[in-house]
Design an enzyme around this catalytic site. Structure first.
Site, PDB file in Angstrom:
ATOM      1  N   HIS A 181       0.837  -1.219   0.000  1.00  0.00           N
ATOM      2  CA  HIS A 181       0.000   0.000   0.000  1.00  0.00           C
ATOM      3  C   HIS A 181       0.869   1.265   0.000  1.00  0.00           C
ATOM      4  CE1 HIS A 181      -3.264  -2.741   1.392  1.00  0.00           C
ATOM      5  NE2 HIS A 181      -2.273  -3.253   2.118  1.00  0.00           N
ATOM      6  N   SER A 197      14.943  22.095 -15.313  1.00  0.00           N
ATOM      7  CA  SER A 197      13.778  22.932 -15.552  1.00  0.00           C
ATOM      8  C   SER A 197      14.256  24.281 -16.049  1.00  0.00           C
ATOM      9  CB  SER A 197      12.996  23.097 -14.251  1.00  0.00           C
ATOM     10  OG  SER A 197      12.241  24.291 -14.295  1.00  0.00           O
ATOM     11  N   LYS A 209      16.027  22.037 -10.079  1.00  0.00           N
ATOM     12  CA  LYS A 209      15.340  20.814 -10.480  1.00  0.00           C
ATOM     13  C   LYS A 209      16.197  19.861 -11.306  1.00  0.00           C
ATOM     14  CE  LYS A 209      11.351  20.096 -10.768  1.00  0.00           C
ATOM     15  NZ  LYS A 209       9.925  20.123 -10.573  1.00  0.00           N
ATOM     16  N   GLU A 263       9.535   9.048 -16.556  1.00  0.00           N
ATOM     17  CA  GLU A 263       8.141   9.460 -16.783  1.00  0.00           C
ATOM     18  C   GLU A 263       7.652   9.043 -18.163  1.00  0.00           C
ATOM     19  OE1 GLU A 263       7.520  13.698 -15.165  1.00  0.00           O
ATOM     20  OE2 GLU A 263       9.674  13.378 -15.147  1.00  0.00           O
TER      21      GLU A 263
END
Ligand code: ARG
Length: 463
Positions: free
Chosen positions: A161, A282, A288, A295
């Site tokens: 979980h 970024s 970043k 992704e």
């Protein structure tokens, strides 16, 4: 040929050429030109067989076979002029062959149809992709094995979980993916075996009166045998759907792993550091470092599974044998194959380059009462409590630790004995994460010794 003249390949009964829109919807050359090498290999095998069977002369076969090599070299050099009026790769190649060798080119299509031709080309193309997938999966598995070997005894939290469950080892987690990609590999090999039959010689649908030798073309093209039923040979696309199914399952595995890498590389987890080579920055936030490759891998399942569904829908209502609907098979498979191979390569690169942050992993493994099960197991073993009662006692100890704002090993012996009188100081031995993982010696368990066995087993299997 978008003027009024009819098609040079099939236009005998036509007085006028197709409307521009008809030509646009009909043509597949913009994408099926990718099958040029397979088309030419198939035609060369067919020509050799026609000559061996005395259906065409040796000199015609030689002219055809040489001419086809010239066509291939023109295509490979980027010099070939593809024509939409000639619809597809089959007719583009044949038309150019005619320009090069003249009359013998017209004999190539004896005992053959574009229906068995395209089925053959597409099988050969898809088979190459299964071979590429096999290499990609093997490379990824090797990268995972290196990670597992290096970190066989590094502890990290295991989750259910996405809540801390029990400590596991880094190597164990890596080996879980080796098992998944290993099953993908076996699916790839199964699919290849099943699809490796030759449609060539089925002709349009019914077979042909020419005395073809289908065993010969099968051998030439690396097929195990000719397909046994000509109707099936020209209408079957389950090999392509099986390719997409195998790709979908593999993409699903890639996506799950990618998701873990996205989570693990976040500032909140810091379990892994991805290399600069597989991250991006970024344009506005200078701090970043984004896991874009992960992704995008995570997203690839969408188009790959989409292709699987799309081709199922194309095929599901088609009566036997060939219908033009089936031309819609290629773009789906091409796109899925490209993206599957890219995802495999990107995942391999990320896994090879990534660094597991041992200290962060171990700190996280020790938090969240991750050794509560070990405590309960100790109560069962040492005090003979039934497991359900031990579970209850442990729950009370967790509640106490939570209330005191500490972890289980920080509770004093007195605290523990107030909850259950039979606890003694040897309980502290099982509360450490290293002891916890080392004790999980059941077959397939997370103990470093078991992980090393898993690695050794895989290395042997792949050797
Ligand atoms: N371009 C066609 C395809 O991809 C080749 C087969 C055409 N056959 C036919 N009977 N029109 O399916």
């Amino acid at each position: 040929m978008s003027d009024n003249s009819s098609n040079q390949m099939w236009g005998g009964r036509f007085a006028a050429g197709p409307d521009a829109i008809m030509e646009a919807i009909n043509a597949s050359i913009s994408y099926d030109q990718r099958m040029a090498p397979q088309d030419i290999a198939g035609s060369r095998a067919h020509a050799a067989m026609l000559a061996a069977q005395g259906i065409i002369t040796d000199s015609d076969a030689t002219a055809i076979r040489e001419g086809l090599l010239t066509v291939l070299s023109e295509i490979e050099a980027g010099e070939f002029q593809f024509s939409t009026a000639l619809e597809d790769i089959h007719m583009n190649v044949e038309a150019r062959l005619k320009e090069i060798v003249g009359e013998p080119a017209g004999r190539l299509h004896t005992g053959r149809s574009r229906n068995d031709q395209v089925a053959t080309d597409f099988r050969l193309w898809t088979r190459d992709q299964l071979d590429a997938a096999e290499s990609g999966l093997l490379a990824l598995i090797h990268a995972l094995l290196s990670q597992a070997e290096a970190g066989a005894d590094w502890v990290m939290p295991g989750f259910t979980h996405l809540q801390t469950a029990q400590p596991v080892t880094w190597g164990h987690h890596m080996m879980a993916y080796v098992e998944m990609f290993g099953r993908d590999l076996s699916r790839v090999r199964d699919a290849r075996k099943r699809m490796n039959e030759n449609p060539l010689g089925a002709a349009a649908l019914a077979g042909t009166g020419f005395p073809l030798d289908r065993e010969m073309t099968s051998r030439d093209l690396g097929f195990d045998r000719p397909m046994a039923n000509s109707l099936d040979a020209v209408s079957a696309r389950d090999f392509a759907i099986e390719f997409l199914s195998v790709a979908s399952i593999s993409a699903m595995h890639l996506s799950r792993f990618a998701e873990e890498l996205v989570i693990w590389s976040s500032a909140q987890f810091r379990f892994v550091t991805l290399s600069d080579r597989f991250s991006t920055g970024s344009s506005i936030m200078p701090q970043k470092k984004n896991p874009d490759a992960a992704e995008l891998i995570r997203a690839k399942i969408g188009r790959i599974f989409g292709a699987n569904v799309a081709l199922m829908m194309v095929m599901k209502g088609l009566p036997l044998a060939y219908s033009k609907d089936m031309q819609e098979d290629k773009e789906q498979v091409f796109d899925a194959a490209d993206n599957w191979m890219l995802a495999l390569a990107a995942m391999e690169g990320m896994v090879k380059d990534m660094t597991a942050n041992r200290a962060e992993l171990e700190a996280a493994a020790s938090s969240g009462f991750s050794t509560a099960t070990d405590l309960a197991d100790w109560l069962v073993r040492e005090t003979n409590l039934p497991f359900r009662d031990a579970h209850h006692v442990t729950g009370a100890l967790v509640a106490l630790a939570e209330q005191k704002g500490c972890d289980l090993p920080d509770l004093t012996l007195e605290d523990m004995q107030n909850v259950h009188a039979n606890i003694d100081k040897s309980i502290y031995d099982v509360l450490g994460v290293h002891n916890s993982v080392a004790s999980r010696m059941s077959y397939g368990g997370t103990a470093p010794a078991r992980v090393r066995e898993q690695v050794a087993r895989w290395k042997e299997a792949l050797a």
